[in-house]
Design a protein around this motif. Structure first.
Motif, PDB file in Angstrom:
ATOM      1  N   LEU A   9       1.347  -0.983   0.274  1.00  0.00           N
ATOM      2  CA  LEU A   9      -0.199   0.550  -0.221  1.00  0.00           C
ATOM      3  C   LEU A   9       0.722   1.529  -0.118  1.00  0.00           C
ATOM      4  CD1 LEU A   9      -3.293   0.574  -0.641  1.00  0.00           C
ATOM      5  CD2 LEU A   9      -2.728   0.559   2.238  1.00  0.00           C
ATOM      6  N   TYR A  10       2.033   1.188   0.828  1.00  0.00           N
ATOM      7  CA  TYR A  10       2.987   2.682   0.709  1.00  0.00           C
ATOM      8  C   TYR A  10       3.068   2.631  -0.743  1.00  0.00           C
ATOM      9  CZ  TYR A  10       6.698   5.039   2.581  1.00  0.00           C
ATOM     10  OH  TYR A  10       7.992   6.459   2.398  1.00  0.00           O
ATOM     11  N   GLU A  11       4.105   1.486  -1.449  1.00  0.00           N
ATOM     12  CA  GLU A  11       4.454   1.485  -2.811  1.00  0.00           C
ATOM     13  C   GLU A  11       3.278   2.523  -3.915  1.00  0.00           C
ATOM     14  OE1 GLU A  11       6.622  -1.721  -2.841  1.00  0.00           O
ATOM     15  OE2 GLU A  11       8.018  -1.102  -1.614  1.00  0.00           O
ATOM     16  N   ARG A  12       2.086   1.477  -3.491  1.00  0.00           N
ATOM     17  CA  ARG A  12       1.338   2.274  -4.137  1.00  0.00           C
ATOM     18  C   ARG A  12       1.176   3.784  -3.901  1.00  0.00           C
ATOM     19  NH1 ARG A  12      -4.222  -0.095  -3.334  1.00  0.00           N
ATOM     20  NH2 ARG A  12      -5.987   1.543  -4.034  1.00  0.00           N
ATOM     21  N   SER A  13       0.841   3.780  -2.517  1.00  0.00           N
ATOM     22  CA  SER A  13       0.327   5.340  -2.367  1.00  0.00           C
ATOM     23  C   SER A  13       1.530   6.655  -3.023  1.00  0.00           C
ATOM     24  CB  SER A  13       0.469   5.411  -1.141  1.00  0.00           C
ATOM     25  OG  SER A  13       1.370   5.487  -0.038  1.00  0.00           O
ATOM     26  N   LEU A  14       2.596   6.114  -2.745  1.00  0.00           N
ATOM     27  CA  LEU A  14       4.010   6.680  -3.136  1.00  0.00           C
ATOM     28  C   LEU A  14       3.513   7.466  -4.704  1.00  0.00           C
ATOM     29  CD1 LEU A  14       7.536   5.080  -2.076  1.00  0.00           C
ATOM     30  CD2 LEU A  14       6.177   7.350  -1.105  1.00  0.00           C
ATOM     31  N   SER A  15       2.703   6.898  -5.565  1.00  0.00           N
ATOM     32  CA  SER A  15       2.594   6.753  -7.086  1.00  0.00           C
ATOM     33  C   SER A  15       1.551   8.041  -6.775  1.00  0.00           C
ATOM     34  CB  SER A  15       2.204   6.138  -8.160  1.00  0.00           C
ATOM     35  OG  SER A  15       2.524   5.343  -7.743  1.00  0.00           O
ATOM     36  N   THR A  16       0.663   8.723  -6.125  1.00  0.00           N
ATOM     37  CA  THR A  16      -0.490   9.273  -6.129  1.00  0.00           C
ATOM     38  C   THR A  16      -0.356  10.441  -4.567  1.00  0.00           C
ATOM     39  OG1 THR A  16      -1.707   7.678  -5.439  1.00  0.00           O
ATOM     40  CG2 THR A  16      -2.167   8.645  -6.866  1.00  0.00           C
ATOM     41  N   LEU A  17       0.148  10.470  -3.500  1.00  0.00           N
ATOM     42  CA  LEU A  17       0.154  10.907  -1.945  1.00  0.00           C
ATOM     43  C   LEU A  17       1.670  10.946  -2.339  1.00  0.00           C
ATOM     44  CD1 LEU A  17      -2.321   8.680  -0.200  1.00  0.00           C
ATOM     45  CD2 LEU A  17      -2.631  11.234  -0.960  1.00  0.00           C
ATOM     46  N   VAL A  18       1.518  12.326  -1.723  1.00  0.00           N
ATOM     47  CA  VAL A  18       3.032  13.033  -1.567  1.00  0.00           C
ATOM     48  C   VAL A  18       4.210  12.583  -0.898  1.00  0.00           C
ATOM     49  CG1 VAL A  18       4.265  15.075  -1.212  1.00  0.00           C
ATOM     50  CG2 VAL A  18       2.518  15.527  -2.437  1.00  0.00           C
ATOM     51  N   GLY A  19       5.457  11.965  -0.923  1.00  0.00           N
ATOM     52  CA  GLY A  19       5.758  11.413   0.188  1.00  0.00           C
ATOM     53  C   GLY A  19       4.465  10.181   0.476  1.00  0.00           C
ATOM     54  N   GLY A  20       3.569   9.553   0.230  1.00  0.00           N
ATOM     55  CA  GLY A  20       2.743   8.808   0.474  1.00  0.00           C
ATOM     56  C   GLY A  20       2.271   8.782   1.445  1.00  0.00           C
ATOM     57  N   VAL A  21       1.683   9.954   1.695  1.00  0.00           N
ATOM     58  CA  VAL A  21       1.547  10.240   3.618  1.00  0.00           C
ATOM     59  C   VAL A  21       0.348  11.750   3.055  1.00  0.00           C
ATOM     60  CG1 VAL A  21       2.907   9.319   4.555  1.00  0.00           C
ATOM     61  CG2 VAL A  21       3.395  11.507   4.037  1.00  0.00           C
ATOM     62  N   ASN A  22      -0.752  11.684   3.905  1.00  0.00           N
ATOM     63  CA  ASN A  22      -0.413  13.696   3.890  1.00  0.00           C
ATOM     64  C   ASN A  22      -0.709  14.161   5.005  1.00  0.00           C
ATOM     65  OD1 ASN A  22      -2.964  13.320   1.649  1.00  0.00           O
ATOM     66  ND2 ASN A  22      -4.198  11.937   2.596  1.00  0.00           N
ATOM     67  N   SER A  23       0.510  13.958   5.755  1.00  0.00           N
ATOM     68  CA  SER A  23       0.924  14.419   7.151  1.00  0.00           C
ATOM     69  C   SER A  23       2.209  14.067   7.308  1.00  0.00           C
ATOM     70  CB  SER A  23       0.150  14.751   8.433  1.00  0.00           C
ATOM     71  OG  SER A  23       0.459  15.466   9.217  1.00  0.00           O
ATOM     72  N   PRO A  24       3.360  15.106   6.515  1.00  0.00           N
ATOM     73  CA  PRO A  24       4.663  14.573   6.551  1.00  0.00           C
ATOM     74  C   PRO A  24       5.185  14.469   8.011  1.00  0.00           C
ATOM     75  CG  PRO A  24       4.489  17.147   6.605  1.00  0.00           C
ATOM     76  CD  PRO A  24       3.075  16.756   6.993  1.00  0.00           C
ATOM     77  N   VAL A  25       4.570  13.771   9.109  1.00  0.00           N
ATOM     78  CA  VAL A  25       5.247  13.483  10.417  1.00  0.00           C
ATOM     79  C   VAL A  25       4.763  11.717  10.538  1.00  0.00           C
ATOM     80  CG1 VAL A  25       2.950  13.192  11.469  1.00  0.00           C
ATOM     81  CG2 VAL A  25       4.771  13.108  12.945  1.00  0.00           C
ATOM     82  N   ARG A  26       3.179  11.887   9.498  1.00  0.00           N
ATOM     83  CA  ARG A  26       3.229  10.075   9.470  1.00  0.00           C
ATOM     84  C   ARG A  26       4.613   9.255   7.947  1.00  0.00           C
ATOM     85  NH1 ARG A  26      -3.071  11.217   7.358  1.00  0.00           N
ATOM     86  NH2 ARG A  26      -3.351  12.937   9.680  1.00  0.00           N
ATOM     87  N   ALA A  27       5.267   9.795   8.073  1.00  0.00           N
ATOM     88  CA  ALA A  27       6.263   9.431   7.153  1.00  0.00           C
ATOM     89  C   ALA A  27       7.635   8.556   8.462  1.00  0.00           C
ATOM     90  CB  ALA A  27       6.559  10.593   6.263  1.00  0.00           C
ATOM     91  N   GLY A  28       7.655  10.168   9.254  1.00  0.00           N
ATOM     92  CA  GLY A  28       8.632   9.403  10.235  1.00  0.00           C
ATOM     93  C   GLY A  28       8.230   8.019  10.818  1.00  0.00           C
ATOM     94  N   SER A  29       7.784   7.641  10.798  1.00  0.00           N
ATOM     95  CA  SER A  29       7.779   6.156  10.252  1.00  0.00           C
ATOM     96  C   SER A  29       8.225   5.401   9.496  1.00  0.00           C
ATOM     97  CB  SER A  29       6.519   5.104  11.190  1.00  0.00           C
ATOM     98  OG  SER A  29       6.130   3.572  11.300  1.00  0.00           O
ATOM     99  N   GLN A  30       9.715   4.365  10.187  1.00  0.00           N
ATOM    100  CA  GLN A  30      10.458   3.164   9.256  1.00  0.00           C
ATOM    101  C   GLN A  30      10.001   2.072  10.208  1.00  0.00           C
ATOM    102  OE1 GLN A  30      12.826   4.980   7.032  1.00  0.00           O
ATOM    103  NE2 GLN A  30      12.240   6.637   8.239  1.00  0.00           N
TER     104      GLN A  30
END
Ligand code: PLP
Length: 431
Positions: A9-30
């Motif tokens: 889902l993350y890989e899919r989201s990267l093609s439509t959502l910026v950085g795969g997320v809708n709020s940058p803090v969420r991308a902090g999860s590794q």
């Protein structure tokens, strides 16, 4: 831990959502953001079926946990069934306004908006309009949302844009001073007193590891604002109806602001924001005054219904007693664990907010752990926390926010057993 669906889902989201997320803090999860399928009480279940004890709690709004108690669910269902919104007035917004005004004495009039950012931006515009001045004082390490006036870094001498896209002209009108530093605040007023429209501060810093106010700090803000004719805007977006229970942090710490901003819990899990304050200032908002504020979704009936039912439920069911007791137990237990295994780290928080802060900074005060300037607290072991500590807690089924400076929240759905399990996990990881 299986994370196949999450990864896909993350890989899919990267093609439509910026950085795969809708709020940058969420991308902090590794290595992936969490993709949630559902919430269950104090837990979230991700799209792979992994179940976590949740201390993100929506970043604060979910005072009652993920399952809405029956009265809240009925209120929400009722508002949805009646048609989700009209762009017209409803009884619900009047009732929620009355509830807030009844419990928070500084609030005589309110305007509902849709987020904390909208609330703080409108509060500052109101202060500028009411005083005819442009400058605002903010606290280093404070957070008021993603608006140009607040995305400013540096200090009183050299404020600078905190994001690309923020014009220098905004930074020039913002004066950042250290939280809890009465001398710096007085200096700012001495130099710019007749240009300052408002001081905006949180009662405690909620996005910087939880920094409590030192005794008398807010009195000084009040006195300086009075002396120089500026307004005191208290940002209770996180603390409102969480710290200090129904009287909010201003009740707990005896703070007397002119304007207060709310959001999060006030919407019972739905998007909301509110500005409240003295009638004489609030009346400056259109339609009675000159300061423009407007919104298609303002006073959204579903958010109004959810917020009102949540606050009434909290009042009638001793919610604050329970969540604050769990918060106490977490802080006490964590302090013992930290003393044994990581004495250089700090346990911070109050009421139902808590955090283990990976900081070794010498300038952090022993009792209140406040940063003497905005940068100090960043000297903590941020990367260690993010890359090692958080994933290790997640492996043990405990979900923490992806950023080490974000507060963790206890909800009414958390139990004593959850808290003991959490402490065991901390002990295990720190040892
Ligand atoms: N003010 C404070 C103190 C906050 O903690 C936040 C968000 O976390 C905001 C304002 C911005 O609120 P929102 O994210 O709803 O725009």
């Amino acid at each position: 831990m299986n994370e196949e669906t999450t990864r896909a889902l993350y890989e899919r989201s990267l093609s439509t959502l910026v950085g795969g997320v809708n709020s940058p803090v969420r991308a902090g999860s590794q290595p992936y953001p969490e993709f949630v399928e559902r919430g269950e009480g104090a837990h979230v279940v991700d799209v792979d079926g992994n179940r976590y004890l949740d201390y993100v709690m929506g970043y604060g709004p979910l005072l009652l946990g993920h399952d809405l108690p029956d009265p809240v669910r009925d209120a929400v269902d009722g508002a949805v069934d009646a048609g989700p919104m009209y762009g017209l007035s409803t009884d619900l917004e009047v009732e929620l306004a009355e509830f807030i005004a009844d419990h928070v004495p500084s609030v005589e009039r309110l305007r509902f908006v849709n987020s904390g950012t909208e609330a703080t931006a409108a509060a500052v515009r109101l202060a500028r309009g009411a005083t005819g001045r442009d400058k605002i004082v903010v606290m280093q390490g404070g957070y008021h949302g993603g608006h140009e006036s607040f995305l400013v870094e540096g200090d009183a001498e050299r404020p600078r844009p905190g994001s690309a896209g923020v014009p220098e002209a905004f930074a020039e009108q913002t004066i950042p001073v250290p939280f809890n530093d009465e001398t710096a605040l007085a200096d700012a007023f001495e130099r710019h007193g007749d240009e300052i429209a408002a001081v905006i501060t949180e009662p405690l810093l909620g996005n910087r590891g939880i920094v409590r106010p030192v005794e008398g700090f807010h009195d000084t803000v009040r006195d300086l604002c009075d002396e120089y004719g500026a307004l005191f805007v208290l940002d209770e977006v996180i603390t409102g109806f969480r710290v200090g229970g129904l009287s909010c942090a201003q009740g707990k710490y005896d703070i007397e602001p002119d304007l207060t901003t709310f959001a999060k819990i006030v919407g019972g899990g739905f998007p909301v924001g509110a500005i409240g304050g003295r009638a004489s200032v609030m009346e400056e908002f259109t339609p009675t005054g000159e300061v423009f504020e407007s919104g298609t979704f303002n006073g959204h009936p579903v958010a109004m219904a959810a917020g009102l039912a949540t606050l009434e439920y909290a009042e009638e069911n001793d919610v604050y007693e329970r969540v604050d007791a769990l918060g106490d137990r977490l802080r006490t237990g964590l302090s013992e664990i930290v003393a044994d295994h990581a004495p250089e780290y700090a346990v911070v928080g109050t009421d139902s907010m808590f955090k283990l802060l990976f900081t070794r900074d010498e300038s952090v005060d022993g009792s209140d752990r406040y940063p003497r300037d905005g940068g100090d607290v960043d000297a903590g072991d941020t990367e260690r926390w993010r890359r090692l500590f958080r994933p290790a807690m997640k492996d043990r089924g405990i979900l923490l926010p992806p950023n080490q400076f974000e507060s963790q929240f206890v909800s009414d759905a958390h139990t004593e057993a959850d808290v003991e399990r959490t402490l065991e996990a901390y002990k295990d990881v720190l040892a």
